[in-house]
Write a protein that holds these residues in place. Structure first.
Motif, mmCIF file in Angstrom:
data_model
loop_
_atom_site.group_PDB
_atom_site.id
_atom_site.type_symbol
_atom_site.label_atom_id
_atom_site.label_comp_id
_atom_site.label_asym_id
_atom_site.label_seq_id
_atom_site.Cartn_x
_atom_site.Cartn_y
_atom_site.Cartn_z
ATOM 1 N N GLN A 128 -49.189 77.260 41.610
ATOM 2 C CA GLN A 128 -48.449 78.646 42.002
ATOM 3 C C GLN A 128 -47.059 78.330 42.237
ATOM 4 O O GLN A 128 -46.211 79.227 41.957
ATOM 5 N N THR A 129 -46.759 77.310 43.115
ATOM 6 C CA THR A 129 -45.438 76.975 43.554
ATOM 7 C C THR A 129 -44.741 76.030 42.639
ATOM 8 O O THR A 129 -43.441 75.828 43.037
ATOM 9 N N GLY A 130 -45.238 75.265 41.839
ATOM 10 C CA GLY A 130 -44.381 74.188 41.298
ATOM 11 C C GLY A 130 -44.568 73.016 42.014
ATOM 12 O O GLY A 130 -43.878 71.847 41.790
ATOM 13 N N ARG A 131 -44.787 73.038 43.524
ATOM 14 C CA ARG A 131 -44.714 71.942 44.471
ATOM 15 C C ARG A 131 -46.193 71.200 44.619
ATOM 16 O O ARG A 131 -46.975 72.165 44.902
ATOM 17 N N ARG A 132 -46.086 70.042 45.162
ATOM 18 C CA ARG A 132 -47.401 69.383 45.610
ATOM 19 C C ARG A 132 -47.566 69.920 46.907
ATOM 20 O O ARG A 132 -46.748 70.109 47.631
ATOM 21 N N PHE A 133 -49.104 69.797 47.172
ATOM 22 C CA PHE A 133 -49.328 69.902 48.673
ATOM 23 C C PHE A 133 -49.286 68.837 49.435
ATOM 24 O O PHE A 133 -49.242 67.723 48.946
ATOM 25 N N GLY B 358 -36.859 74.498 38.687
ATOM 26 C CA GLY B 358 -36.960 75.581 37.912
ATOM 27 C C GLY B 358 -35.395 75.865 37.438
ATOM 28 O O GLY B 358 -35.242 76.887 36.569
ATOM 29 N N ALA B 359 -34.426 75.322 38.112
ATOM 30 C CA ALA B 359 -32.937 75.696 37.541
ATOM 31 C C ALA B 359 -32.644 75.308 35.995
ATOM 32 O O ALA B 359 -31.846 76.018 35.491
ATOM 33 N N ARG B 360 -33.348 74.227 35.717
ATOM 34 C CA ARG B 360 -32.964 73.870 34.249
ATOM 35 C C ARG B 360 -34.399 73.858 33.305
ATOM 36 O O ARG B 360 -35.347 73.446 33.891
#
Lengths: 234, 377
Positions: A128-133, B358-360
């Motif tokens: 969902q966020t593209g970041r790891r937990f 997500g910038a690129r």
């Protein structure tokens, strides 16, 4: 190392508990150089060199083979190296310094009870966020190993030097791995321990370094000490 | 000249460069948090850490792909700006317990970004790696091909009943998580007991479910700090309950998915690809375009390197170690177990986006060769 070296905690409650444990076995520890000195003697064991050091220093010295025997927490040595059992043996569990290393999450996560739930939440969050937990802890090695065993893939460990229990509220991490004795600090910080989230049930232990310079004399001294402590012979 | 930088490596390096690319020097020291974010905690025991005078946590690079993607993010002026880089240098990875090798070794690689024609770029990178190995005298290499994008595509398009479509779709790119989700979906994993609250929430519409969860949290004085919000908790509680009470996936669907996940034929490439098409058809997914793309790739490889596919096989799911790769991926090894590949490569279209938050965005494909493994070492 000519004589047998035994390292004991140098301060705090752990030091008092060690002294009390020795006293129960009629062994008196006498600190040389006063209260702030870092060496001591053990009555009746002139050939044992006592070193007073911090619990983490004792752990490192045992793992490196710099001392023969030492008392420190199991959590400390398990965190410091991956091949602990090849480097040292636990000779006695002393019943004090108890601390569990646990995985805890905010108590409002009513959809998370087990490590399997945590693995799913981590995957969801990354998707969902593209970041790891993020998991805040000072126990990076134990945490990484435990997460691997429980197939928690999409996480990242954030090194936490102190006040780890505050990390979720401060927005530094989503979950924590920390030590707890009663769970009171976790509860006060609105955290709960996962059902299968106990990584290690730790306590203070008398440990023997396998890498130390063991010879006939040090073996004999250790055997006498163990006999006096009522422990099985080496 | 040591063994690693000897004539074999020079020959491989020359062959790699012949496929085109500007020589670049990539950063050796990287922000540790970035590397762990991208590569995951599994790499932590293999990394060498350093701290900067300002307290910054750094690590030595463990591969060439992350520094190449980082370099691209820092230098590209537009999305998908086309570049091709060849790079050579040491990477640093702590050996595993019992592993007898140096903690630092040389890799050479080709990284391409922004190619408009994905298939042509895939083929170029594959051929560059193959020709580099051939130039170094590597004969009789085994080739493994896979496609990290295949299972996510099939599951997203498949005609699967609720809630299994989303449960499987969410983990489609994770081999082990997908196997676990499939075990639950097919009813072979033990199902969990659910509480009355969960059952209630599963039956409410999302809005009502969220307000019910909010009430429960308020009544019990429970808190939700950080990034996870009420909607996440309520939605997941409902999804988890739905899975626990749902009818398992029909055995034929579960069997087809299992066959796809396990597809690892050592037989002909064409037969394996056709089998993917047939299995996907059973799930209502048309893979003809996908099959056509693979035909093009293989024809182009065959044309330039007729021996490259002599000992090749296809796997539907990327091995777990290929975490970055979200499209075509390959490795070459002297041994059919692929435990010590001499070359690895593949497509990683999402990495540039992840590095730059997500910038690129940039299509990307690359390969690396490990000269220290030449000669079956």
């Amino acid at each position: 190392m000519a004589s047998l070296v035994l390292a004991l905690p140098s301060k705090g409650r752990l030091k008092e508990q060690c002294e009390a444990w020795l006293a129960k076995k009629s062994l008196v520890l006498r600190q040389t150089g006063g209260e702030r000195g870092y060496s001591a003697t053990l009555d009746g064991f002139d050939d044992i060199q006592i070193r007073l050091a911090s619990a983490s220093e004792i752990g490192k010295a045992l793992l490196a083979g710099d001392i023969h025997l030492g008392i420190t927490g199991e959590d400390i040595v398990r965190e410091a190296a991956s091949d602990v059992d090849a480097r040292l043996s636990i000779e006695a569990r002393l019943g004090f310094g108890r601390a569990d290393v646990v995985v805890a999450v905010p108590n409002g996560w009513i959809d998370v009870e087990t490590m399997a739930d945590l693995a799913e939440v981590a995957t969801d969050m990354r998707r969902q966020t593209g970041r790891r937990f993020r998991i805040a802890t000072k126990f990076t090695r134990l945490t990484a190993q435990f997460m691997r065993e429980h197939h928690v893939a999409d996480h990242r460990i954030v090194d936490s030097a102190g006040a780890t229990e505050g990390a979720p509220a401060a927005g530094i991490a989503e979950a924590i791995v920390d030590i707890t004795t009663s769970g009171a600090t976790l509860t006060a910080n609105a955290l709960k321990i996962l059902d299968d989230g106990v990584i290690l049930k730790s306590e203070s232990c008398l440990m023997r370094s396998k890498l130390a310079d063991w010879n006939e004399a040090t073996n004999a001294t250790a055997a006498q000490l163990f006999n006096r402590l009522g422990l099985a012979r080496l | 000249m040591n063994q690693e930088t000897g004539p074999k490596m020079q020959a491989a390096w020359a062959a790699l460069k012949a496929r085109g690319g500007q020589e670049v020097a990539l950063p050796t020291l990287l922000p540790a948090a970035l590397v762990l974010e991208l590569a995951g905690e599994d790499v932590r025991p293999r990394l060498y850490f350093a701290s900067g005078p300002d307290g910054a946590e750094l690590c030595l690079r463990a591969d060439l792909t992350i520094p190449a993607a980082l370099n691209y993010v820092q230098n590209a002026t537009t999305d998908d700006e086309p570049v091709a880089w060849v790079c050579e240098g040491k990477v640093f990875r702590a050996p595993k317990a019992g592993e007898d090798r140096a903690p630092e070794f040389v890799q050479i690689g080709l990284e391409r970004f922004g190619d408009a024609d994905r298939i042509e770029a895939d083929v170029t990178v594959f051929l560059a790696a193959w020709e580099a190995c051939q130039a170094a005298g590597e004969r009789n290499l085994y080739v493994r091909l896979c496609d990290g994008g295949l299972l996510p595509h099939i599951i997203a398009k498949a005609d699967l009943p609720d809630p299994w479509n989303s449960a499987l779709g969410e983990v489609a790119s994770h081999q082990s998580a997908l196997k676990r989700a499939l075990a639950q979906a097919s009813g072979t994993a033990p199902s969990r007991q659910i509480s009355a609250l969960e059952r209630t929430i599963a039956e409410l519409d999302p809005e009502r479910a969220r307000s019910t969860v909010a009430e429960v949290l308020a009544l019990a004085n429970l808190s939700l700090p950080g990034n996870r919000q009420l909607s996440h908790v309520a939605d997941r509680l409902a999804a988890r309950a739905k899975r626990a009470i749902a009818t398992p996936l029909a055995p034929d669907l579960a069997e087809t998915l299992t066959k796809l996940i396990q597809l690892n034929s050592q037989g002909s490439l064409a037969a394996s690809l056709d089998e993917c098409v047939t299995l996907a058809e059973k799930l209502g997914v048309d893979l003809m375009d996908w099959r056509q793309a693979w035909t093009l790739r293989l024809d182009r490889i065959q044309q330039d390197a007729p021996k490259a596919l002599a000992h090749a096989h296809f796997e539907a799911l990327s091995p777990e170690a290929f975490d970055y790769y979200d499209g075509m991926a390959f490795d070459f090894a002297a041994d059919p177990s692929f435990a010590r590949p001499v070359a690895t490569g593949g497509r990683y279209d999402t990495l540039v986006g992840e590095i730059s938050s997500g910038a690129r965005q940039a299509r990307a494909v690359g390969c690396v060769i490990r000269p220290a493994r030449f000669g079956g070492r």
